[in-house]
Structures are given as structure tokens and as C-alpha cells.
Design an enzyme around this catalytic site. Structure first.
Site, short mmCIF file in Angstrom:
data_model
loop_
_atom_site.label_atom_id
_atom_site.label_comp_id
_atom_site.label_asym_id
_atom_site.label_seq_id
_atom_site.Cartn_x
_atom_site.Cartn_y
_atom_site.Cartn_z
N HIS A 156 -20.31 63.17 18.04
CA HIS A 156 -20.56 62.52 16.75
C HIS A 156 -21.96 62.87 16.24
O HIS A 156 -22.15 63.14 15.05
CB HIS A 156 -20.44 61.00 16.89
CG HIS A 156 -19.03 60.50 16.82
ND1 HIS A 156 -18.08 60.83 17.74
CD2 HIS A 156 -18.42 59.65 15.93
CE1 HIS A 156 -16.95 60.23 17.43
NE2 HIS A 156 -17.12 59.51 16.34
N HIS B 40 -22.26 56.76 24.49
CA HIS B 40 -23.30 57.69 24.94
C HIS B 40 -24.58 56.91 25.21
O HIS B 40 -24.76 55.79 24.73
CB HIS B 40 -23.58 58.76 23.88
CG HIS B 40 -22.39 59.60 23.53
ND1 HIS B 40 -21.98 60.66 24.30
CD2 HIS B 40 -21.52 59.53 22.49
CE1 HIS B 40 -20.91 61.21 23.75
NE2 HIS B 40 -20.60 60.55 22.66
#
Length: 301
Positions: free
Chosen positions: A175, A229
């Protein structure tokens, strides 16, 4: 009569010259390379599994909960960093009518940025095989598995293969890289068209140029909030997207501090970068020759 060897050589030279001229006058090579990147990315999605790095159940950095609903899903990241910038380019072309060449190279560079970033990100993800912060929630380890020793992926009881395999694709953040690629390219484009890095540029233009970067940052931060993440994944992914977007932008446009930063390179310029004019090259050669002669005279004295 020319010899057979010389005739063949001249023919080969003619064909090679024609191909070289064609590649310089069109963007066929760029599109062929772009097609190869797309094919490579599709093959990775279909056939490549990530490296299954061993892990410890007691590792607190991978014990975060699995977010079923993401703040920014894959589809919305494509909308924010892919579709929205593209629509902005379409609107810009319709309003200002900058010319077919300028529109062509701008959009081409944008798609090269997105595809190249996606390809590099997925290659690195699968090779590294780093567990995500929510990996234990994805894995659902078998009861009785020791928590203080390294174990392999075979202890996982997760039945959804996609959720499990994605658990090893933490580094770098896709992303983040995709957002900073698409929106970063848009920010570079705004900066060039509005001469943001030229002296005495007003603050309004500067802020407008950096809005896409702020949007990309918000997408990257959402990956931390969803525990998909950690800061290391997001930072490295963001840097990757920024670097690829700048690389692609500079293949078609001059430096942002240039007087002509809003004008793309001509196709005749080698490798997408502007070459010095013949007289400028000659001036540089003369200056280097003069410097060399002066150096020799000082050495002799």
C-alpha cells in the site's frame, strides 16, 4: 559491383538503423517493456508463494490482532493512487490542451510508475518472506506448539490459504509503495507544471503540489493502524514508491529546478533524457581541452 559481404553488411546496417530510428521516434520499446512487467506481475500473483520464514510464537511483534476490515483496502488504494491521479491527468488534458506528446508521455510515465513499483514490491515481498505483525492471528497455531523455539509454517491451522500466505508478505508495504508511486508521480507533475522549485514560488502552489504526498502518507499510516505492517515496512515501501516515481518522471521530464521543467523531453533525446546541443557539447570539449593544456603547462614549469 559490391561484394556479397559488404552488401549484406550494408543491408544489416540499414535494418538496424531503421529499427533504431523507429525505437527513437516511437515508444514501442517502452510499451514492450511495460507489457513484460505486467506479464511478470501476473505470473507472480498466480504461481509464486512467499518464502516461509520460521517464527517464534512468543514474539510479541507478530501477535497483533487480524483486522478483518481494513481502513484502506486494496481496491481503495488503487482508487486513491491509480484512478484519481489518472482522472486528474484526463481533466488537465481536457482543460489546458497541452498537446498529444505531452499528454502521452505524462500518462505513459504514470503507468510505468505503477506497474514497475508493483512488480518490484511483490518480488521483494516473496523473496524476503517477513511475517506480518498480525501473523499469529492469521496462522492459528496448533495447540501444544512450543512458544519459545523457532517453528515452521506447518504448525499453522489456518484453512484460508490466501490469508495464510499473505502473512509472510510484510516487507515492504505494498500500500505504501503503490500510494507513493502514483500520488508521488502526481506531486512531481504538479511541481514541474507550477515551477514549485524555481525561486520565489508562492506558498499556495507549493502546498497544492505536496497534497498528493500527504494523501499517500495517510494511506501508509493506515497500514500501521491495521497492524498489517510495522514502521520499518511502511518506511521502506514509501521510499521505494518515491524513488520509482521520480525515476519514471525524470525519464520524460527535465529536473524540477529547470527553467523548462514543465516541458517534456523530445523523443529524439536519447534514453528519455535531454542531451546537450552540439554547440554546448563542443564548448564543454573545448573547456576540458583548455584545462588539460593548462595542467600540462603547470606541470612542465
Amino acid at each position: 559491383m559490391p561484394r556479397n559481404g559488404s552488401a549484406a553488411g550494408s543491408t544489416q546496417t540499414g535494418v538496424g538503423g531503421a529499427l533504431s530510428q523507429f525505437s527513437r521516434q516511437s515508444y514501442a520499446v517502452d510499451y514492450i517493456a511495460l507489457g513484460c512487467l505486467v506479464a511478470g506481475w501476473v505470473l507472480i500473483q498466480l504461481f509464486v508463494h512467499p518464502f516461509h520464514r520460521m517464527f517464534i510464537l512468543d514474539n510479541k511483534s507478530i501477535q497483533f490482532p487480524f483486522a478483518v476490515v481494513e481502513r484502506v483496502s486494496v481496491v481503495w488504494s488503487i482508487v486513491y493512487a491509480g484512478l484519481c491521479p489518472f482522472l486528474i491527468f484526463v481533466l488537465w488534458a481536457a482543460m489546458f490542451r497541452p498537446g498529444s506528446h505531452k499528454v502521452h508521455v505524462t500518462v505513459l510515465g504514470f503507468f510505468v510508475t505503477l506497474i514497475l513499483t508493483s512488480f518490484l514490491t511483490d518480488v521483494i515481498k516473496n523473496v524476503v518472506g517477513r511475517p506480518r505483525p498480525d501473523f499469529i492471528s492469521r496462522c492459528i497455531p496448533r495447540k501444544g506448539t512450543p512458544g519459545d523455539i523457532l517453528v515452521a509454517w506447518t504448525v499453522c491451522t489456518q484453512t484460508n490459504d490466501h490469508i495464510l500466505q499473505e502473512g509472510w508478505r510484510s516487507f515492504p508495504s505494498g500500500h505504501s509503495s503503490f500510494s507513493f508511486a502514483g500520488l508521488g508521480y502526481l506531486a512531481y507533475f504538479f511541481s514541474g507544471q507550477m515551477h514549485v522549485f524555481r525561486p520565489r514560488a508562492d506558498l499556495g502552489r507549493c502546498l497544492l503540489a505536496f497534497v498528493p504526498m500527504l494523501c499517500a502518507l495517510m494511506v501508509a499510516i493506515s497500514r500501521l493502524n491495521d497492524y498489517r505492517h510495522d514502521i520499518y515496512d511502511v518506511t521502506c515501501g514509501s521510499i521505494l514508491g518515491i524513488l520509482v516515481s521520480y525515476f519514471s518522471y525524470r525519464r520524460y521530464y527535465p529536473p524540477l529546478c529547470s527553467v523548462k521543467c514543465d516541458i517534456p523531453h523530445d523523443r529524439k533525446d536519447a534514453d528519455g533524457f535531454s542531451r546537450l546541443a552540439a554547440d554546448e557539447e563542443q564548448q564543454l570539449d573545448d573547456m576540458e581541452g583548455e584545462t588539460y593544456r593548462l595542467g600540462e603547462q603547470e606541470t612542465s614549469h
